[in-house]
Structure formats: C-alpha cells, structure tokens
Design an enzyme around this catalytic site. Structure first.
Site, PDB file in Angstrom:
ATOM      1  N   GLY A  13      63.622  48.468  31.422  1.00  0.00           N
ATOM      2  CA  GLY A  13      64.490  48.003  32.505  1.00  0.00           C
ATOM      3  C   GLY A  13      65.896  47.763  31.958  1.00  0.00           C
ATOM      4  N   PHE A 115      78.474  35.684  47.122  1.00  0.00           N
ATOM      5  CA  PHE A 115      77.053  35.442  46.912  1.00  0.00           C
ATOM      6  C   PHE A 115      76.853  33.932  46.838  1.00  0.00           C
ATOM      7  CE2 PHE A 115      73.392  38.165  45.829  1.00  0.00           C
ATOM      8  CZ  PHE A 115      73.859  39.366  46.292  1.00  0.00           C
ATOM      9  N   GLN A 235      61.567  30.905  41.540  1.00  0.00           N
ATOM     10  CA  GLN A 235      62.468  30.953  42.703  1.00  0.00           C
ATOM     11  C   GLN A 235      61.852  31.655  43.914  1.00  0.00           C
ATOM     12  OE1 GLN A 235      66.308  33.534  42.768  1.00  0.00           O
ATOM     13  NE2 GLN A 235      66.943  31.411  42.774  1.00  0.00           N
ATOM     14  N   HIS A 237      63.105  33.331  47.175  1.00  0.00           N
ATOM     15  CA  HIS A 237      64.332  33.833  47.818  1.00  0.00           C
ATOM     16  C   HIS A 237      64.175  33.614  49.317  1.00  0.00           C
ATOM     17  CE1 HIS A 237      67.351  36.644  49.227  1.00  0.00           C
ATOM     18  NE2 HIS A 237      67.736  36.917  47.998  1.00  0.00           N
ATOM     19  N   LEU A 247      62.423  42.352  49.918  1.00  0.00           N
ATOM     20  CA  LEU A 247      63.670  41.587  49.899  1.00  0.00           C
ATOM     21  C   LEU A 247      64.744  42.126  50.835  1.00  0.00           C
ATOM     22  CD1 LEU A 247      64.751  39.162  48.178  1.00  0.00           C
ATOM     23  CD2 LEU A 247      66.185  40.856  47.067  1.00  0.00           C
ATOM     24  N   GLU A 250      70.703  38.961  49.440  1.00  0.00           N
ATOM     25  CA  GLU A 250      71.677  37.917  49.780  1.00  0.00           C
ATOM     26  C   GLU A 250      73.023  38.548  50.127  1.00  0.00           C
ATOM     27  OE1 GLU A 250      71.196  34.559  47.120  1.00  0.00           O
ATOM     28  OE2 GLU A 250      73.367  34.375  47.016  1.00  0.00           O
ATOM     29  N   ARG A 281      69.791  29.339  46.570  1.00  0.00           N
ATOM     30  CA  ARG A 281      68.560  29.814  47.213  1.00  0.00           C
ATOM     31  C   ARG A 281      67.511  28.729  47.405  1.00  0.00           C
ATOM     32  NH1 ARG A 281      68.266  35.500  43.868  1.00  0.00           N
ATOM     33  NH2 ARG A 281      69.982  36.449  45.017  1.00  0.00           N
ATOM     34  N   HIS A 351      60.295  35.304  44.164  1.00  0.00           N
ATOM     35  CA  HIS A 351      61.287  36.297  43.764  1.00  0.00           C
ATOM     36  C   HIS A 351      61.566  36.352  42.274  1.00  0.00           C
ATOM     37  CE1 HIS A 351      64.691  38.914  44.277  1.00  0.00           C
ATOM     38  NE2 HIS A 351      65.545  38.045  43.780  1.00  0.00           N
ATOM     39  N   ARG A 391      68.074  29.990  39.786  1.00  0.00           N
ATOM     40  CA  ARG A 391      69.057  31.007  39.421  1.00  0.00           C
ATOM     41  C   ARG A 391      69.989  31.321  40.581  1.00  0.00           C
ATOM     42  NH1 ARG A 391      69.471  36.502  40.234  1.00  0.00           N
ATOM     43  NH2 ARG A 391      67.328  36.917  40.845  1.00  0.00           N
ATOM     44  N   SER A 396      70.961  37.434  37.370  1.00  0.00           N
ATOM     45  CA  SER A 396      69.922  38.069  36.548  1.00  0.00           C
ATOM     46  C   SER A 396      70.471  39.353  35.935  1.00  0.00           C
ATOM     47  CB  SER A 396      68.672  38.377  37.363  1.00  0.00           C
ATOM     48  OG  SER A 396      67.815  39.153  36.564  1.00  0.00           O
TER      49      SER A 396
END
Ligand SMILES: Cc1cc2nc3c(=O)[nH]c(=O)nc-3n(C[C@H](O)[C@H](O)[C@H](O)COP(=O)(O)OP(=O)(O)OC[C@H]3O[C@@H](n4cnc5c(N)ncnc54)[C@H](O)[C@@H]3O)c2cc1C
Length: 579
Positions: A13, A115, A235, A237, A247, A250, A281, A351, A391, A396
């Site tokens: 990733g 955000f 978390q 979301h 999802l 946001e 969040r 999330h 977070r 992230s």
C-alpha cells in the site's frame, strides 16, 4: 524456498511502497504482498491528503500540527505530529514531482479543500488544506509510487501472504509467507523487515474497510510478544452508506454537503456551532447516534440502525461531477440514486485503527522501553502516535508518505552495517503446524468459521462501537475470548494445495479474533471518555489518570495484560476540546 534480501517490506500500500522506494536507494529490497499492490486499500482513499501548502487560504504546518493534536484529544505524541505536519509539505511536492496528477486551482496550483477539524490560527476558522486528485487521491498515490518502485528495481512477491515473523531475541531476521498459487511456505531472510499491512476494520459488522483489512501485521507481532498500543481507539466515520458501510468521503462535506436528521434539521448546529458538519469525526458520529436514539433518525424508531441524510443536492451538477465523481458513481451503483438530486442515507461506519504496532519516529518498532533491531512498521497498522484518540481526515495518507518514507530512509542506513540475518532451519515449522491443524480438524465437527466471523462482527459492533460501557465491553471480551478458544477446532473444506484461499481467510479470521480480544480488553480497561472511545459510565476525559498510552499484551490463552507509556505533551498543554 528461501529468499534473502537486505530489506523485506510486508505490504504494497502507500506506506509499504514509499518505504520500499526509499530503502531501495541502498538496500536490495522486496515487497511481499497478499494483494497485487494496486488493490491495496490506499487505492480506496477518496478525499485527500492534508498539507499546509497555503494554495488557497493562508496556512502553516504549525497550525496543522496543532489541529492534529487537538483532534486526537491530546493523546497524540506532539513531536511526532510536528514532524508529520512539517514533512507533509515536502512529501506532497515530492509526489507531484514524481507524477501524481493532482486537481488544480485556476492558477494551476494543487487544489485544496476543507476537511473536518482543519483550521487556521489554532482553531479560529476552517482552512482548505486537503490536496486531492478529484475523489481518487489514494488511487493516484498508489499508481505514482508503484511505477517509481518498478523503476528502482524493487522486487515484488504478489499474492504471498505473510503468516509469521522470525525473531532472534529482539532482532528481526525475516518472515514466513504462504504463496497462494502453490500453497508453499517460503522463508524471506532479511536484515530489516517492515510491516505495512493496513487496518483491521473487518472485526466490525458495518465497516468501510476492504475484505483484506484483517490486521495480519499487528496480530503476527502481538503473538511474537510485541505489545499493541492504544487499540481501544477505533474510528467510526460518520458517513457510511446505510447498512452497507461503504464510505461517502468527508470531501462531500468539504465541498459543502450538509447532514440532516429525519425532520430535515441541520443538527450539527447543536453539537459543534463553529465547525458544524466539519467537526472531527468522533464528535459527528456521536451526534448522529444521539439523534437516532432520540427518535430523530429518518425512520424515527429510536433504533441504533436508523440513519440520517447527507445532502449535497444544493451543490449543483457541475461540482458533484467534477469534485466527487466516484461518490456519484457509488450512489448510482449501490443506492440507485444521484446525489445531485437526492440526499444520501448514511450511518457511522467502522473506518480506521488509530492504534497498532508501537513505533518511534523512524518507524522502528518499540515496546514499552526499547527498540527492536531490524523491525519496522508504518501506515495504518502502526502507531507512532500521530492520531491519538481520533484521527483527522486526510492525516492517514500524510502518515503513510511521511512515516513510510522515514522508515524507508532509516532502513537504507541500517542495512549498511547490520549483520547478516540468522534464521534457524525450522523457522517455518510453527506456521506449518497451524495450517496442518486446520486440515487435520476436517470432519471432526469443530467450530464453523463463517458463523464465527458473523458473531465476531456482531459483538464488536454492538458492544465496542460508538458508545461503550462496562457491561457491554465485558460481553464483547468474553465472546471474543471464547471464539478465540473455539478457533483451535475449526477446519476448512478445501483440501487442495494450489489457490487455497480458504486457508488464508481462516488465518485472517484468527488474526481478527486475536486483535478483537486485545481491542475489547484495552477498551474495558480505559475508564474515561476520550476521542473515539466514548463511555456512558465514564463520560468525561480524565487527564489526571488517563493521559497515557495503553500497551496491551496477550498470552497464549488469550489473557491480556496492560502496561502504559507516557504521552509526549511537550509543545501544547492539554485543554478541553471545543469546536
Ligand atoms: C474507503 C476509505 C477511504 C479513505 N479515505 C482516506 C482519505 O481520503 N484520506 C486519508 O488520509 N485516509 C483515508 N483513508 C484511510 C487510508 O486510506 C488508509 O489508512 C491507508 O491507505 C492505509 O495504507 P497502508 O499503506 O497502511 O495500508 P494498505 O494500503 O491497506 O496496504 C496494506 C498492504 O498490506 C498487504 N498485506 C496485508 N496483510 C498482509 C500479509 N499477511 N502478508 C502480505 N501482505 C499483506 C496488502 O496486500 C496491502 O498491499 C480511507 C480509508 C478507507 C477504507
């Protein structure tokens, strides 16, 4: 087979690829990944990556660091947050120069949008800080980093699932991986190993996380005796698609979308008068659950699975099609609605794991007081800790590229003088035995893994969700511990060696069960409310007793012991959060 590299990065990733890119400057580097790298969950990241470029509004890294600390309810290690915000700017330009096609302002600069929790001048006003490539930011990051890794001769072992780590005391010397195509177990010897395996939201029923989010890295290291940091902070979301959890970024609210309850009221006016729909969040998820339980959800029945509206109909077709095209696509596919014309039905969805494998700011894995040699972690599986108890959106992706890069640089230096890895001949035996047991259990009528998966998701969702209390968490812990015991009796149906994905999914379930036990035990232990950990029986934050990181370890029988680590509060004094 036995392979030997200077550096092995587990996971392809964003964090893994950036580390591989840096490490490959001096180290012979391999990425071992259970998925093809382009299928990693980073590719699902929609909204953006935070960096104080100041392209539209005035902005400073210091404000970004402060927002991160405050957003994390002061459980954030403050110097780590400062590094995050400072280096985010350079990292975003680095990605731009490597070819990432960011969306642009009229002047040709990298476009930025609002955000949650991102402000100027320490909370005065909202600021546009999220750099984005439409709503496909993560996908573009993966493409950019993967092509650079290929250029730098990083070797890829795709569809190789790491099932064990090889430790020589406190020095890591390699990993054991199962090859999907053949069913063979391979040993990868390495001077340095980095885990970048992503999150573990699949332990919850409603989640935005990919099927592969089963916490393999943290579970493997927990079994090897590494304590896990702050797992109680998971978390939720606020805007997952109702009952599916998929999802809705946001970024929709960043572009001006509004949350409304069943009566059509903009309820965030009650809960966060300044930041409204762009409060952090944890706060918004609690607000939604509170509205729903008070009978002001869309159905109005006061049941926890009721939902609210996310309304973007006033934004106009052009904004929706240009700024959030994938969301429009999801809504058409999964809900048969167009967000230009209809509000979206949403509910909180599991999330992001704020906690995970404890590391220092060079990505080295550390237990309560010392660093392991040659063992690194970065990205969602790690806890450095820049997210603390909650977070902020876009942080992230920043974490991946700042701390993935830092870990990679440290590895590049470390391998120059590190000793050759020593690996015993029988290093793959423990993994071989675990897999053999699953085959041997066939026909003996043991536990049903499919049903167990469901039970795990139900109990974690119901008892360790947005709101928690002692009674519920005790139920979750005991459920998880008994399922963990029962796991030793499960078997698979598939006897074949090649492409036996069933064996791998069973090992993933085992990882989730182990992390579920640790998560429930850590949550039960923390007697306060902070960030995403919100207890009805202890509704206040309690800095006197609980301004400390949890370090949870588990023995072979599933018993958890908890230790603590101090929080770095050397820059800003903890204050109550007001938005
Ligand atoms: C739907 C969604 C949207 C998001 N949007 C945003 C956003 O807009 N901004 C933001 O900042 N954050 C966002 N996030 C969070 C962010 O995307 C993730 O936290 C981040 O991408 C994780 O990156 P990673 O490199 O740690 O792991 P991943 O990208 O998930 O990669 C994990 C890698 O590990 C490998 N792996 C796992 N287990 C094993 C094993 N046993 N053996 C070998 N390989 C293994 C996988 O193959 C994969 O390559 C979003 C998350 C989701 C779910």
């Amino acid at each position: 087979m036995i392979y030997e590299f200077d550096a092995v990065i587990v996971g392809g990733g964003g964090a893994g690829l950036y580390a591989a890119l840096e490490a490959s400057k001096s180290a012979k580097t391999a990425v071992v990944s259970k998925l093809y790298p382009m299928r990693s969950h980073t590719g699902a990241a929609q909204g953006g990556i935070g960096a104080a470029l100041g392209n539209i509004d005035e902005d400073k890294p210091e404000w970004h660091a402060f927002d991160t600390v405050k957003g994390g309810d002061y459980l954030v290690d403050q110097n780590a947050a400062k590094i995050l915000a400072d280096e985010a700017v350079k990292a975003v330009y680095d990605l731009e120069h490597r070819g990432l096609p960011f969306s642009r302002t009229d002047k040709g600069l990298i476009s930025q949008r609002r955000f949650g929790g991102h402000t100027s001048e320490f909370g005065k006003a909202a600021v546009r800080r999220a750099c984005h490539a439409a709503d496909r930011t993560g996908h573009m990051i993966l493409q950019t980093l993967y092509q650079q890794c290929i250029k730098n001769d990083v070797e890829f072992y795709n569809e190789f699932q790491v099932v064990d780590v090889i430790m020589n005391g406190t020095t890591c010397t390699g990993v054991v991986a199962f090859e999907l195509a053949t069913g063979e177990l391979h040993i990868f010897k390495a001077k340095a190993v980095m885990f970048a395996t992503g999150g573990f939201g699949r332990m919850f029923r409603i989640t935005s996380n990919a099927h592969a989010y089963t916490g393999d890295g943290p579970a493997i290291l927990a079994r090897a005796g590494v304590p896990m940091e702050d797992l109680e902070f998971f978390q939720f979301h606020p805007t997952g698609i109702r009952s599916m959890g998929i999802l809705i970024t946001e970024g929709v609210r960043g572009e001006g979308g509004i949350l409304k309850n069943g009566k059509g009221e903009r309820f965030m006016e009650e809960y966060a008068p300044t930041l409204l729909d762009l409060a952090p969040r944890d706060l918004i998820s609690r607000a939604i659950v509170t509205e729903v339980l008070a009978g002001r959800g869309v159905r109005g029945d006061g049941k926890i699975d009721d939902y609210v509206w996310l309304d973007a109909t006033h934004l106009g077709r052009e904004t929706v099609e240009k700024k959030i095209p994938d969301i429009q696509d999801f809504c058409k596919t999964y809900l048969a609605i167009d967000p230009v014309e209809n509000a979206m039905p949403v509910q909180p969805t599991a999330h992001y794991a704020m906690g995970g494998i404890p590391t220092d700011t060079d990505g080295r894995v550390v237990n309560t007081n010392e660093a392991y040699n040659g063992l690194y972690a970065a990205g969602e599986c790690a806890c450095v800790s820049v997210h603390g108890a909650n977070r902020l959106g876009t942080n992230s992706l920043v974490d991946l590229i700042v701390y993935g890069r830092r870990a990679g640089s440290h590895i590049a230096e470390y391998v120059k003088s590190a000793p050759a890895p020593v690996v015993p001949d029988d290093a793959a035996e423990p993994a071989r035995e675990r897999i053999a047991r699953i085959h041997e259990n066939r026909g003996k009528g043991g536990g049903n893994p499919g049903e167990m998966y469901k039970r795990m998701q139900e109990t974690m969702m119901k008892n360790v969700g947005v709101y928690r209390d002692e009674e519920n968490m005790k139920v979750a812990l005991s459920d998880m511990q008994s399922m963990r015991q029962e796991f030793s009796t499960v078997s698979g149906q598939d006897e074949t060696a090649d492409f036996n994905a069933e064996i791998l999914s069973l090992l993933e379930l085992e990882n989730l069960l182990d992390l579920g036990v640790l998560t429930a035990a850590s949550a039960l232990n923390r007697q306060e409310s902070r960030g995403a950990h919100s207890r009805r029986d202890y509704p206040e934050r309690n800095d006197d007793d609980w301004l400390k990181h949890t370090m949870a370890s588990m023995d072979e029988n599933g018993n958890v012991t908890i230790d603590y680590k101090p929080v770095d509060v050397s820059i800003w004094e903890p204050k109550p959060r007001v938005y």
